[in-house]
Enzyme design. Structure first.
Site, PDB file in Angstrom:
ATOM      1  N   GLY A  68      -6.240  -4.122  -5.708  1.00  0.00           N
ATOM      2  CA  GLY A  68      -5.401  -4.796  -4.735  1.00  0.00           C
ATOM      3  C   GLY A  68      -5.952  -4.549  -3.344  1.00  0.00           C
ATOM      4  O   GLY A  68      -6.679  -3.575  -3.110  1.00  0.00           O
ATOM      5  N   GLN A  73      -5.602  -3.814   5.645  1.00  0.00           N
ATOM      6  CA  GLN A  73      -6.741  -2.978   5.262  1.00  0.00           C
ATOM      7  C   GLN A  73      -8.077  -3.544   5.722  1.00  0.00           C
ATOM      8  O   GLN A  73      -9.082  -2.843   5.665  1.00  0.00           O
ATOM      9  CB  GLN A  73      -6.752  -2.769   3.744  1.00  0.00           C
ATOM     10  CG  GLN A  73      -5.592  -1.913   3.243  1.00  0.00           C
ATOM     11  CD  GLN A  73      -5.677  -1.693   1.756  1.00  0.00           C
ATOM     12  OE1 GLN A  73      -5.220  -2.522   0.975  1.00  0.00           O
ATOM     13  NE2 GLN A  73      -6.279  -0.587   1.354  1.00  0.00           N
ATOM     14  N   CYS A 126      -6.206   4.967  -2.936  1.00  0.00           N
ATOM     15  CA  CYS A 126      -6.151   3.858  -1.984  1.00  0.00           C
ATOM     16  C   CYS A 126      -7.510   3.675  -1.345  1.00  0.00           C
ATOM     17  O   CYS A 126      -8.167   4.653  -0.978  1.00  0.00           O
ATOM     18  CB  CYS A 126      -5.100   4.145  -0.908  1.00  0.00           C
ATOM     19  SG  CYS A 126      -4.947   2.848   0.345  1.00  0.00           S
ATOM     20  N   LEU A 127      -7.933   2.422  -1.205  1.00  0.00           N
ATOM     21  CA  LEU A 127      -9.226   2.145  -0.584  1.00  0.00           C
ATOM     22  C   LEU A 127      -9.265   2.584   0.873  1.00  0.00           C
ATOM     23  O   LEU A 127     -10.347   2.814   1.416  1.00  0.00           O
ATOM     24  CB  LEU A 127      -9.540   0.651  -0.688  1.00  0.00           C
ATOM     25  CG  LEU A 127      -9.669   0.091  -2.107  1.00  0.00           C
ATOM     26  CD1 LEU A 127      -9.903  -1.409  -2.068  1.00  0.00           C
ATOM     27  CD2 LEU A 127     -10.784   0.790  -2.869  1.00  0.00           C
ATOM     28  N   HIS A 168       2.476  -0.820  -4.170  1.00  0.00           N
ATOM     29  CA  HIS A 168       1.461  -0.224  -3.301  1.00  0.00           C
ATOM     30  C   HIS A 168       1.000  -1.229  -2.242  1.00  0.00           C
ATOM     31  O   HIS A 168       0.931  -0.896  -1.043  1.00  0.00           O
ATOM     32  CB  HIS A 168       0.275   0.235  -4.150  1.00  0.00           C
ATOM     33  CG  HIS A 168      -0.827   0.897  -3.396  1.00  0.00           C
ATOM     34  ND1 HIS A 168      -1.171   2.218  -3.575  1.00  0.00           N
ATOM     35  CD2 HIS A 168      -1.699   0.425  -2.471  1.00  0.00           C
ATOM     36  CE1 HIS A 168      -2.191   2.527  -2.782  1.00  0.00           C
ATOM     37  NE2 HIS A 168      -2.530   1.438  -2.105  1.00  0.00           N
ATOM     38  N   GLU A 169       0.691  -2.453  -2.669  1.00  0.00           N
ATOM     39  CA  GLU A 169       0.174  -3.440  -1.720  1.00  0.00           C
ATOM     40  C   GLU A 169       1.259  -3.933  -0.769  1.00  0.00           C
ATOM     41  O   GLU A 169       1.002  -4.143   0.417  1.00  0.00           O
ATOM     42  CB  GLU A 169      -0.465  -4.615  -2.474  1.00  0.00           C
ATOM     43  CG  GLU A 169      -1.646  -4.235  -3.343  1.00  0.00           C
ATOM     44  CD  GLU A 169      -2.702  -3.428  -2.596  1.00  0.00           C
ATOM     45  OE1 GLU A 169      -2.901  -3.640  -1.381  1.00  0.00           O
ATOM     46  OE2 GLU A 169      -3.336  -2.578  -3.248  1.00  0.00           O
ATOM     47  N   HIS A 172       1.799  -1.526   2.052  1.00  0.00           N
ATOM     48  CA  HIS A 172       0.819  -1.672   3.134  1.00  0.00           C
ATOM     49  C   HIS A 172       1.315  -2.644   4.200  1.00  0.00           C
ATOM     50  O   HIS A 172       1.050  -2.461   5.393  1.00  0.00           O
ATOM     51  CB  HIS A 172      -0.512  -2.191   2.581  1.00  0.00           C
ATOM     52  CG  HIS A 172      -1.458  -1.130   2.131  1.00  0.00           C
ATOM     53  ND1 HIS A 172      -1.918  -0.125   2.964  1.00  0.00           N
ATOM     54  CD2 HIS A 172      -2.057  -0.912   0.938  1.00  0.00           C
ATOM     55  CE1 HIS A 172      -2.750   0.656   2.304  1.00  0.00           C
ATOM     56  NE2 HIS A 172      -2.848   0.203   1.065  1.00  0.00           N
TER      57      HIS A 172
END
Length: 214
Positions: A68, A73, A126-127, A168-169, A172
């Protein structure tokens, strides 16, 4: 792309971002753009630019690789995210985590709410927080509402790992990182994860590191 303020129009900034080439650079924790609320999408980019931006998110997510990616991000404060999970995991992991393949999907102006009281706790990464993972207890089932990239209504119930991904997304887009919801004692480097906590569930980690699971 920094924090919202007196800057060039959003569409112009997105054009400049896309002109920098793909994959896009992923913003790391500490950048204020990850801590601000996002702006609901209402046509700011136009259909063609929106399509280019979504494709850039897809390319960047796959290159990372991740399951995702949210617009903040890559430095864009729009309420848009993409998800995709081929779920290339062993059967024991698939069963324990409810991880099933998810096709590529675009979430526009998403919001979620729990369905029932059940919660599930697993390691999450997480990226934007490279090199670390931590256990996060989340609702096991959620109702996600919003639209897709064509403006069609999205109203769907997600369970298992897909429910974790959409939470999670969407978080953000509210300026929330998974670490805000994580069990602090569970924080582990990728090396520690590989050497110690690669089991399908975090039960052993909870016993060894001294934290509770729901």
């Amino acid at each position: 792309m920094g924090t919202p303020g007196d800057r060039a129009p959003l569409a112009e900034r997105v054009e400049q971002l896309l002109d920098s080439g793909l994959p896009l650079a992923i913003v790391a924790a500490g950048d204020p753009v990850l801590r601000h609320d996002t702006v609901p999408y209402d046509g700011q980019l136009g259909p063609a630019l929106l399509g280019r931006f979504i494709e850039a998110l897809r390319v960047t997510m796959r290159a990372a690789p991740g399951v995702g990616l949210a617009a903040p991000q890559v430095g864009v404060e729009l309420r848009i995210a993409v998800i995709e999970d081929p779920a290339p995991v062993p059967d024991d992991v698939r069963l324990a985590r409810g991880r099933v393949p998810q096709p590529f999907r675009v979430l526009v102006n998403p919001a979620y709410e729990p369905v029932g009281d059940a919660r599930a706790a697993f390691f999450e990464g997480c990226l934007s927080v490279p090199g670390w993972q931590a256990v996060v207890a989340r609702p096991a089932e959620v109702r996600l509402t919003g639209q897709d990239e064509r403006g069609r209504t999205l109203d769907e119930v997600f369970t298992g790992w897909p429910a974790r991904i959409v939470q999670h997304e969407t978080d953000h887009l509210d300026g929330v990182l998974y670490l805000d919801r994580a069990e602090p004692r569970s924080l582990s480097s990728h090396q520690a994860m590989a050497e110690r906590w690669a089991q399908p569930t975090p039960d052993e980690a909870a016993r060894a590191l001294g934290f509770d699971l729901p």
